[in-house]
Write an enzyme that holds these catalytic residues in place. Sequence first.
Site, short mmCIF file in Angstrom:
data_model
loop_
_atom_site.label_atom_id
_atom_site.label_comp_id
_atom_site.label_asym_id
_atom_site.label_seq_id
_atom_site.Cartn_x
_atom_site.Cartn_y
_atom_site.Cartn_z
N TYR A 165 0.82 -1.21 0.00
CA TYR A 165 0.00 0.00 0.00
C TYR A 165 0.86 1.27 0.00
O TYR A 165 0.38 2.35 -0.30
CB TYR A 165 -0.95 0.03 1.21
CG TYR A 165 -2.04 -1.02 1.16
CD1 TYR A 165 -2.24 -1.80 0.03
CD2 TYR A 165 -2.87 -1.24 2.24
CE1 TYR A 165 -3.22 -2.76 -0.02
CE2 TYR A 165 -3.87 -2.21 2.20
CZ TYR A 165 -4.04 -2.97 1.08
OH TYR A 165 -5.01 -3.92 1.03
N ASP A 205 -2.99 -17.82 1.25
CA ASP A 205 -4.20 -18.36 0.60
C ASP A 205 -4.72 -19.55 1.40
O ASP A 205 -5.93 -19.68 1.66
CB ASP A 205 -3.94 -18.74 -0.86
CG ASP A 205 -2.70 -19.58 -1.06
OD1 ASP A 205 -1.84 -19.63 -0.15
OD2 ASP A 205 -2.57 -20.22 -2.12
N ASP A 238 -5.28 -7.13 5.58
CA ASP A 238 -6.51 -6.44 5.22
C ASP A 238 -7.58 -7.46 4.86
O ASP A 238 -8.72 -7.43 5.35
CB ASP A 238 -6.20 -5.53 4.01
CG ASP A 238 -7.24 -4.46 3.79
OD1 ASP A 238 -8.23 -4.44 4.55
OD2 ASP A 238 -7.07 -3.66 2.85
N ASP A 268 -10.83 -9.18 7.34
CA ASP A 268 -12.23 -9.05 6.94
C ASP A 268 -12.92 -10.42 6.87
O ASP A 268 -14.11 -10.54 7.18
CB ASP A 268 -12.36 -8.33 5.58
CG ASP A 268 -12.49 -6.83 5.76
OD1 ASP A 268 -12.07 -6.34 6.83
OD2 ASP A 268 -13.00 -6.15 4.85
N LYS A 305 3.38 -15.26 1.38
CA LYS A 305 3.35 -16.09 0.17
C LYS A 305 4.79 -16.30 -0.29
O LYS A 305 5.21 -15.80 -1.33
CB LYS A 305 2.53 -15.39 -0.92
CG LYS A 305 1.04 -15.38 -0.67
CD LYS A 305 0.35 -16.68 -1.07
CE LYS A 305 0.32 -16.85 -2.57
NZ LYS A 305 -0.23 -18.17 -2.95
#
Length: 370
Positions: free
Chosen positions: A142, A226, A250, A254, A193
């Site tokens: 970001y 993942d 993020d 959620d 990852k």
Amino acid sequence: MATHKLLLLPGDGIGIEVMPEVIKVIDWFQARGVAGFETETGLVGGSAYDAHGQAISESDMALATESDAVIFGAVGGPKWDAVPYDVRPEAGLLRLRKDLALFANLRPAICYPALADASSLKREIVENLDIMIVRELTGGVYFGEPKEIIDLGNGQKRGIDTQVYDTYEIERIGRVAFELARKRGNKVTSSEKRNVMKSGVLWNEVITALHKREYADVTLEHQLADALGMQLVRWPKQFDVIVTDNLFGDMLSDIAAMLTGSLGMLPSASLGEMNPKTGKRKAMYEPVHGSAPDIAGQGIANPIAMIGSFGMALRYSFGLGDAADRLDKAIADVLASGLRTADIKGNATSTCSTGQMGDAIVAALDKASA
Ligand code: NAD
């Protein structure tokens, strides 16, 4: 009795409606002699733009910097959709995070037994769930440079974001996670990852080395981001503390949010670096939800996420873990009694207002200490 400086920033929409319920709780703890609180109130978001043409004024930023904790409501709404980008409501929130250097975002996902049926997952999967997601908040993709869209001149454009982490950034967020785990279930799951990203390889190496060097007493496991998303909905109770970067955090937080039923239930904390001289860190506490323009002004918002955020301030800024436990229990007692705001109505036959929920939590605090 220690006195703590709080800056209250209600913001916009339901932020303005849930903040008075926190003030009831602050007043209760103060009246009971648990701690002293000096509060100031400021403007942020659209309300600050209306007053000063900025998403937060310099004087309110100065108050935020001097405070022991910022208690933040929510910002935004359609009224400010057309304001210039750099003074849009969210710019106030981002400025606070950046200037206070709040690099660690703590999001607990707790599923109260009384609300297990509000989750989209089966009761046995989520009942009594208690996990903590620690998200790196000031680095990663970001913020990394270059970050741009370039014109390739052949009718094509290229969008570029850069995922970048330095050792110190991974170490300091890792420390927050390991320290938290020691006070909870003593287990950290680190996620990246590394199979496809160099920053993931480094993340894994740094967390592994930190664990070996300073936190060998804590159980550490690694999961690819993942796979972790899948495990969160398959069997979330396997986790205690999850630590991950800004982007994966993020998304994963959620997903975890949905496990608990409603956005109106979710508190969060954002913490800065510990000042070695004072032993204090900059901190901001806020509900995960936004300003909810669809229900703003109706007095029906759920104040539990906001009140729970103050509970996190008691625990993480003021060392008042007992008081935080009392507040958590008061919330659980009120939910067990069947009182419901509209967002967590479930099978209930009636719902209460924002103010009635706040009053009931204060009454439950009273009852438990009688
Ligand atoms: P939102 O969180 O405001 O609302 C999403 C849905 O959840 C809505 O249906 C809302 O009514 C409901 N909801 C949220 N909190 C609730 C509560 N406490 N009680 C009952 N119901 C609740 O998200 P959105 O609709 O995507 O965004 C609305 C505005 O808020 C936008 O301007 C957005 O930019 C802003 N926003 C701000 C923050 C923040 O201040 N941290 C976070 C997210 C969104």
